[in-house]
Design an enzyme around this catalytic site. Structure first.
Site, PDB file in Angstrom:
ATOM      1  N   GLU A  75       0.843  -1.181  -0.056  1.00  0.00           N
ATOM      2  CA  GLU A  75      -0.170   0.077   0.020  1.00  0.00           C
ATOM      3  C   GLU A  75       0.880   1.264  -0.127  1.00  0.00           C
ATOM      4  OE1 GLU A  75      -0.224  -2.604   2.030  1.00  0.00           O
ATOM      5  OE2 GLU A  75      -2.167  -3.301   2.386  1.00  0.00           O
ATOM      6  N   CYS A 112      -1.936  -2.776   7.288  1.00  0.00           N
ATOM      7  CA  CYS A 112      -1.493  -2.681   8.501  1.00  0.00           C
ATOM      8  C   CYS A 112      -1.679  -1.139   9.256  1.00  0.00           C
ATOM      9  CB  CYS A 112      -0.028  -2.983   8.437  1.00  0.00           C
ATOM     10  SG  CYS A 112       1.068  -1.821   7.877  1.00  0.00           S
TER      11      CYS A 112
HETATM   12  N1  THU Z   1       2.384  -6.446   4.054  1.00  0.00           N
HETATM   13  C1  THU Z   1       1.678  -5.427   3.212  1.00  0.00           C
HETATM   14  O1  THU Z   1       2.403  -5.375   2.069  1.00  0.00           O
HETATM   15  N2  THU Z   1       0.677  -4.722   3.648  1.00  0.00           N
HETATM   16  C2  THU Z   1       0.245  -4.896   4.715  1.00  0.00           C
HETATM   17  O2  THU Z   1      -0.738  -4.116   5.128  1.00  0.00           O
HETATM   18  C3  THU Z   1       0.555  -5.871   5.692  1.00  0.00           C
HETATM   19  C4  THU Z   1       1.758  -6.539   5.700  1.00  0.00           C
HETATM   20  C5  THU Z   1       3.558  -7.279   3.498  1.00  0.00           C
HETATM   21  C6  THU Z   1       4.728  -6.568   4.419  1.00  0.00           C
HETATM   22  C7  THU Z   1       5.617  -7.909   4.486  1.00  0.00           C
HETATM   23  O3  THU Z   1       6.353  -8.107   3.239  1.00  0.00           O
HETATM   24  C8  THU Z   1       4.598  -9.354   4.165  1.00  0.00           C
HETATM   25  O4  THU Z   1       3.403  -8.591   4.126  1.00  0.00           O
HETATM   26  C9  THU Z   1       4.523  -9.594   5.728  1.00  0.00           C
HETATM   27  O5  THU Z   1       4.023  -8.878   6.675  1.00  0.00           O
END
Ligand code: THU
Length: 160
Positions: A75, A112
């Site tokens: 994101e 997140c």
């Molecule tokens: N991740 C995202 O790309 N977006 C989020 O909102 C949550 C987590 C990714 C970060 C990391 O590369 C993987 O997911 C595991 O946390």
């Protein structure tokens, strides 16, 4: 003392085919870009597609790093691409999908906390709320009508 309840409303869709047509194609862009995520450590692939007011679709996926905290979520990759290529152009809709190479992700995966904070800055700066649609690899899709539904009591520039 007074206790105050804050509430959030979400819309639940059973599958991609239930989404409005424009959002179906946005989700399909997110699925496509998800497959090229660089996630050798978590094996958790996230893809996102943003629809801008000028009709452009900006995509992004997560980019990990051997120094783990140096990696970045899909994101934030996408919002920074959007804001650097199209500064000031409002973001109307965001589609997000996540897939694990270890297990089937059938629950909707919400952005997140750090991504919510980052995205809220852009929503607050524009005149429209951002619709956010998020899902796993399969299963239901959750929609929120605004970033602030995902981030009540947000910290913003008015506090500075
Ligand atoms: N991740 C995202 O790309 N977006 C989020 O909102 C949550 C987590 C990714 C970060 C990391 O590369 C993987 O997911 C595991 O946390």
């Amino acid at each position: 003392m007074k206790k105050i309840n804050l509430s959030t409303s979400i819309t639940l869709f059973n599958s991609i085919s239930e989404l409005p047509e424009e959002v179906q194609s946005l989700m399909n862009e997110a699925i496509k870009i998800r497959e090229t995520a660089y996630a050798p450590y978590s094996k958790f692939l996230v893809g996102t597609a943003f629809l801008l007011e000028n009709g452009e679709v900006i995509t992004g996926n997560n980019q990990e790093n051997a120094a783990y905290p140096s990696g970045m979520c899909a994101e934030r990759v996408a919002v920074w691409k959007a804001s650097s290529d199209y500064p000031g152009i409002p973001i109307l809709k965001i589609a997000i999908t996540a897939k694990s190479l270890n297990n089937l992700v059938s629950e909707p995966i919400a952005p997140c906390g750090a991504c919510r904070q980052t995205l809220s800055e852009y929503e607050i700066n524009q005149k429209y709320n951002i619709e956010i649609y998020f899902m796993g690899e399969t299963g239901k899709i959750i929609k929120t009508d605004s970033l602030l539904d995902l981030l009540p009591l947000a910290f913003d520039k008015s506090f500075l």
